[in-house]
Write an enzyme that holds these catalytic residues in place. Structure first.
Site, PDB file in Angstrom:
ATOM      1  N   GLY A  11       0.785  -1.220   0.000  1.00 26.85           N
ATOM      2  CA  GLY A  11       0.000   0.000   0.000  1.00 26.85           C
ATOM      3  C   GLY A  11       0.817   1.271   0.000  1.00 26.85           C
ATOM      4  O   GLY A  11       0.300   2.333   0.292  1.00 26.85           O
ATOM      5  N   TYR A  27      -3.331  -0.345   7.401  1.00 25.79           N
ATOM      6  CA  TYR A  27      -4.729  -0.477   6.982  1.00 25.79           C
ATOM      7  C   TYR A  27      -5.614  -0.798   8.179  1.00 25.79           C
ATOM      8  O   TYR A  27      -5.354  -1.749   8.918  1.00 25.79           O
ATOM      9  CB  TYR A  27      -4.849  -1.567   5.917  1.00 25.79           C
ATOM     10  CG  TYR A  27      -4.355  -1.154   4.552  1.00 25.79           C
ATOM     11  CD1 TYR A  27      -3.932   0.149   4.288  1.00 25.79           C
ATOM     12  CD2 TYR A  27      -4.318  -2.071   3.509  1.00 25.79           C
ATOM     13  CE1 TYR A  27      -3.499   0.519   3.028  1.00 25.79           C
ATOM     14  CE2 TYR A  27      -3.878  -1.713   2.243  1.00 25.79           C
ATOM     15  CZ  TYR A  27      -3.463  -0.411   2.006  1.00 25.79           C
ATOM     16  OH  TYR A  27      -3.033  -0.044   0.759  1.00 25.79           O
ATOM     17  N   LYS A  62       1.693   2.763  -9.235  1.00 24.84           N
ATOM     18  CA  LYS A  62       1.785   4.044  -8.548  1.00 24.84           C
ATOM     19  C   LYS A  62       2.906   4.873  -9.190  1.00 24.84           C
ATOM     20  O   LYS A  62       3.964   4.328  -9.519  1.00 24.84           O
ATOM     21  CB  LYS A  62       2.095   3.821  -7.075  1.00 24.84           C
ATOM     22  CG  LYS A  62       1.042   2.978  -6.356  1.00 24.84           C
ATOM     23  CD  LYS A  62      -0.266   3.709  -6.221  1.00 24.84           C
ATOM     24  CE  LYS A  62      -1.269   2.883  -5.423  1.00 24.84           C
ATOM     25  NZ  LYS A  62      -2.520   3.620  -5.198  1.00 24.84           N
ATOM     26  N   ASP A 106      -1.327   5.953 -11.147  1.00 30.02           N
ATOM     27  CA  ASP A 106      -2.009   6.539  -9.988  1.00 30.02           C
ATOM     28  C   ASP A 106      -1.020   7.407  -9.225  1.00 30.02           C
ATOM     29  O   ASP A 106      -0.010   6.917  -8.736  1.00 30.02           O
ATOM     30  CB  ASP A 106      -2.512   5.395  -9.101  1.00 30.02           C
ATOM     31  CG  ASP A 106      -3.307   5.859  -7.879  1.00 30.02           C
ATOM     32  OD1 ASP A 106      -3.391   7.081  -7.659  1.00 30.02           O
ATOM     33  OD2 ASP A 106      -3.827   4.992  -7.159  1.00 30.02           O
ATOM     34  N   GLU A 121      -4.788   8.440 -12.407  1.00 29.29           N
ATOM     35  CA  GLU A 121      -5.700   8.462 -11.254  1.00 29.29           C
ATOM     36  C   GLU A 121      -5.188   9.441 -10.207  1.00 29.29           C
ATOM     37  O   GLU A 121      -3.988   9.508  -9.946  1.00 29.29           O
ATOM     38  CB  GLU A 121      -5.741   7.038 -10.684  1.00 29.29           C
ATOM     39  CG  GLU A 121      -6.616   6.875  -9.469  1.00 29.29           C
ATOM     40  CD  GLU A 121      -6.771   5.388  -9.093  1.00 29.29           C
ATOM     41  OE1 GLU A 121      -6.674   4.533 -10.000  1.00 29.29           O
ATOM     42  OE2 GLU A 121      -6.975   5.091  -7.906  1.00 29.29           O
ATOM     43  N   GLU A 171     -11.446   8.052  -4.912  1.00 29.43           N
ATOM     44  CA  GLU A 171     -11.290   7.350  -3.640  1.00 29.43           C
ATOM     45  C   GLU A 171     -11.294   8.322  -2.468  1.00 29.43           C
ATOM     46  O   GLU A 171     -11.642   7.938  -1.351  1.00 29.43           O
ATOM     47  CB  GLU A 171     -10.034   6.475  -3.627  1.00 29.43           C
ATOM     48  CG  GLU A 171      -8.732   7.194  -3.441  1.00 29.43           C
ATOM     49  CD  GLU A 171      -7.536   6.239  -3.457  1.00 29.43           C
ATOM     50  OE1 GLU A 171      -7.224   5.706  -4.528  1.00 29.43           O
ATOM     51  OE2 GLU A 171      -6.921   6.035  -2.401  1.00 29.43           O
ATOM     52  N   ASP A 200     -15.782   5.458  -3.472  1.00 23.54           N
ATOM     53  CA  ASP A 200     -15.275   4.620  -2.385  1.00 23.54           C
ATOM     54  C   ASP A 200     -16.439   4.226  -1.482  1.00 23.54           C
ATOM     55  O   ASP A 200     -17.192   5.072  -0.995  1.00 23.54           O
ATOM     56  CB  ASP A 200     -14.217   5.389  -1.593  1.00 23.54           C
ATOM     57  CG  ASP A 200     -13.578   4.527  -0.534  1.00 23.54           C
ATOM     58  OD1 ASP A 200     -12.418   4.128  -0.719  1.00 23.54           O
ATOM     59  OD2 ASP A 200     -14.234   4.246   0.492  1.00 23.54           O
ATOM     60  N   HIS A 219     -13.138   2.336  -6.332  1.00 26.46           N
ATOM     61  CA  HIS A 219     -11.899   2.137  -5.599  1.00 26.46           C
ATOM     62  C   HIS A 219     -12.072   0.949  -4.651  1.00 26.46           C
ATOM     63  O   HIS A 219     -13.133   0.762  -4.072  1.00 26.46           O
ATOM     64  CB  HIS A 219     -11.590   3.387  -4.778  1.00 26.46           C
ATOM     65  CG  HIS A 219     -10.475   3.220  -3.795  1.00 26.46           C
ATOM     66  ND1 HIS A 219     -10.667   3.264  -2.424  1.00 26.46           N
ATOM     67  CD2 HIS A 219      -9.160   2.996  -3.980  1.00 26.46           C
ATOM     68  CE1 HIS A 219      -9.494   3.080  -1.819  1.00 26.46           C
ATOM     69  NE2 HIS A 219      -8.570   2.918  -2.730  1.00 26.46           N
ATOM     70  N   GLY A 232      -9.442  -2.208  -2.272  1.00 25.41           N
ATOM     71  CA  GLY A 232      -8.162  -2.444  -1.627  1.00 25.41           C
ATOM     72  C   GLY A 232      -8.333  -2.226  -0.143  1.00 25.41           C
ATOM     73  O   GLY A 232      -9.378  -2.548   0.430  1.00 25.41           O
TER      74      GLY A 232
END
Lengths: 440, 440
Positions: B22, B32, B220, B248, B274, B301, B324, B351, B353
């Protein structure tokens, strides 16, 4: 310089809902509250005081969040903190985990406002100057370094920001003298126009406002159209047609409804319609502005951050920008919004009222006139005569002007007796809430 | 029907920062986390489970806020709650004091998402249907009554919303069968592309993605331009030029910088860029979209509420809408955003994850296809292969598709062992955090 060696956070709530002070179409029963932060230093004579404003429930959440952010300041050298408030702001603002909870909006943002307001109060006290004077003594480079310009460069570059400040630098001293000579910075009153007041009280308060020298008054609208028309007619009877009459809907309408409702009030010649719809709706405000001209559109007390204000200006959505001193993340973000407004030629008329907001905005308005916009045209800062008695350096409003604050700091310190009495839920007022308490 | 007789709130955090799962240019070290709500009823077999997602610090604040909102449900009849979720949503959303802390954004909004997600989970369990099926069995009128259409009528009226839903009503059953026949709802993977991964790990994960049937992968970008070019070149080597490659930036750029940086990556033919800039910058996204076409612009998101999405659509600022499921205030607001997107003809690619977001979005995507957009064109839902083992009904992804969930509810329930172990700070993991724990 000493170190910051302790921080305090207080959840302070005033039972304003009992008197219907502050009632409007959206916020029917606010208990004006402060999430209040104190930064203590090793020097018992030097502390920083700051707060953000809420209207009751949830003030505990904001206070807890502000405390989490403030504890990171323990152990820091006051000198380092006050000499580079931009660095501290950016460090706290960009916390890689807390950022998710906004970013830069809502609880984490107003909690940051409380902490950074205390930092700016500390900086002004350390310099033994009122905050407006501290800002007006900073160089353009220092101001721009303190300002949060992130995400703004498509509308305002660093060089443009510097150019705006440099252009006004030579006239700063003259404008301070001008403000002092005219009796202070012009303000208007909202005290008369809350929805919960009776016609007699409305009429009496409007007459008092006119008698006190105000040339602008504001009424709440949006709950009931025939009622609004009746109350606006009363207002024009009392204040006449030369004084400016502003109306404030506190976000109750969708865009088409706003256009229709304001149209039905146009004959009373409102100076502006404030918060006609969602504070997030940039394009909606632009559509309303096009439809209701020449009535002006004003918004900003719920304007969440500088990116919103940038877009309100880019979209030509507002005639008056009403930034809030406790919702934007303190002076760092507010400088950026003033610079944006100057670039786009839109007057800033800060939101105030609540608890302590008048104490803060007087400093900001003076700074704007002296160092940024150099203009009083179409500018007037809100004033509400509530709860000033809880502050050690309350604002002093005379003949429709905020008299320039003279004491060191950001005028944000509350009396310890007020903190003790109104701390929620354990202060004297709340722990022994009785009928007689409620009426005092 | 039984009554809701207890609520629980849990601050649950997974130590993902230790493995750099992440990691991106803005969110470097997320743990998270879930602010997790349980609504218990008198029937021990019937509870509702819901959460919102954060990345660590501040999850306690969101959990405490969600609990404050959830306690208002104690004593309510389950039947009343689940038969009119729109009424409950509006009651909680419009709390006249809490509203000040947003409004409709940040901590108070995502906390409401946690509570209302639990309400929708409860509603689906009470009906013994997976959430997507519950929604697909609702009439257009019921869906529109549940949806939050406030502040949207300049873009989408109630009648227009009904018309969109009615037009697709006859084909609902056929589209459910179609999804089942094709193996589920199409998804893409972000598991390969985090910034913290080595080249070897990147190459291996990309190859695994292609081998697993994915036709879209995402990397990313935004920390370092030469690095981005190198990693995109690797990606194209591995996946070829037929598969879609998304990039992103997680909000790291100002608008002019975004345009320049994306231009320097154009040769790798990104499908979309993104989060090129602040999630609040509607006009900025519109400017970027005009400049980088035919590369698409995607965001959402961090899209705070439906008023933001309305404007992104009105301004023609996005090609892909990435709502999201835990930032919007649950299904009530999400239905409104799907209807807006359908009106404007923009595909929704949710979105996911984090923790549990995949479990939620699979239901939403199925609902969109069956009842709202009736299209899979240009639609693909995010999938990240993390932390599913903590859920009692984990999503089942095969050959690049989310297999339709079959169990009653919103797939939001966590294993009690996971709650016990990862509750912060007193769960087993956090209270005995050791090196060997960190490595497990």
């Amino acid at each position: 310089m000493p170190f910051i060696d302790a921080v305090e956070a207080h959840d302070i709530r005033f039972p304003t809902s009992l008197s219907m002070d502050g009632s409007d179409a959206m916020n029917k029963d606010g208990d004006y509250s402060a999430a209040y932060i104190v930064l203590r230093t090793e020097d018992p004579e030097l502390s920083g005081f700051g707060f953000t404003f809420t209207i009751g429930r949830g003030n505990d959440i904001v206070t807890a969040t502000a405390l989490q952010r403030a504890v990171q300041l323990i152990g820091r050298d006051v000198d380092t903190v006050v000499n580079d408030p931009g660095a501290l702001y950016r460090e706290l603002q960009s916390d890689s985990q807390m950022r998710w909870l906004g970013p830069e909006k809502g609880v984490v943002h107003i909690a940051l406002a409380a902490v950074m307001n205390a930092v700016w109060d500390l900086a002004a006290r350390a310099a033994r100057k009122p905050l407006w004077r501290l800002l007006c003594d900073m160089t353009p480079e220092q101001l721009v370094d303190a300002a949060d310009l992130r995400y703004l460069s498509d509308a305002l570059t660093r060089e443009e920001a510097l150019a705006i400040l440099r252009a006004q630098e030579p006239g700063r001293a003259g404008r301070v003298a001008e403000l002092e000579a005219r009796g202070g910075y012009p303000c208007y009153t909202t005290s008369a126009g809350w929805l919960g007041y009776s016609d007699d009280k409305l009429r009496r308060l409007l007459q008092e406002a006119v008698d006190s020298g105000y040339r602008h008054v504001k009424l709440k609208v949006g709950a009931d159209l025939p009622e609004d028309r009746r109350r606006l007619a009363i207002a024009r009877e009392v204040i006449g047609w030369d004084a400016k009459l502003m109306i404030d809907a506190n976000q109750v309408w969708d865009v088409p409804e706003a256009i229709e409702w304001v149209g039905a009030l146009a004959e009373f010649k409102p100076h502006w319609i404030e918060e006609p719809t969602s504070p997030d709706d940039i394009l909606g405000h632009a559509a309303i502005r096009r439809a209701v001209a020449p009535i002006g559109v004003a918004t900003g007390e719920h304007g969440m951050n500088r990116v919103l204000f940038k877009q309100l200006l880019q979209a030509e959505a507002i005639d008056y920008l009403q930034l809030d001193s406790a919702r934007l993340a303190s002076v760092n973000e507010i400088i950026a919004v003033y610079l944006l407004a100057a670039k786009f030629g839109v007057p800033v008329c800060p939101h105030a009222g609540g608890v302590g907001l008048c104490e803060l905005v007087q400093h900001l308005s003076v700074f704007d006139f002296v160092a940024v916009s150099a203009s009083l045209d179409d500018r007037v800062t809100e004033y509400v005569d509530h709860l000033h008695e809880h502050f050690t350096d309350p604002c002093d409003v005379r003949d429709g002007n905020y008299v320039l604050p003279a004491k060191p700091g950001y005028s944000a310190e509350m009396h310890q007796t007020s903190i003790d009495r109104y701390s929620f839920p354990d202060g004297g007022y709340w722990s022994s809430r009785t009928r007689s308490d409620a009426e005092d």
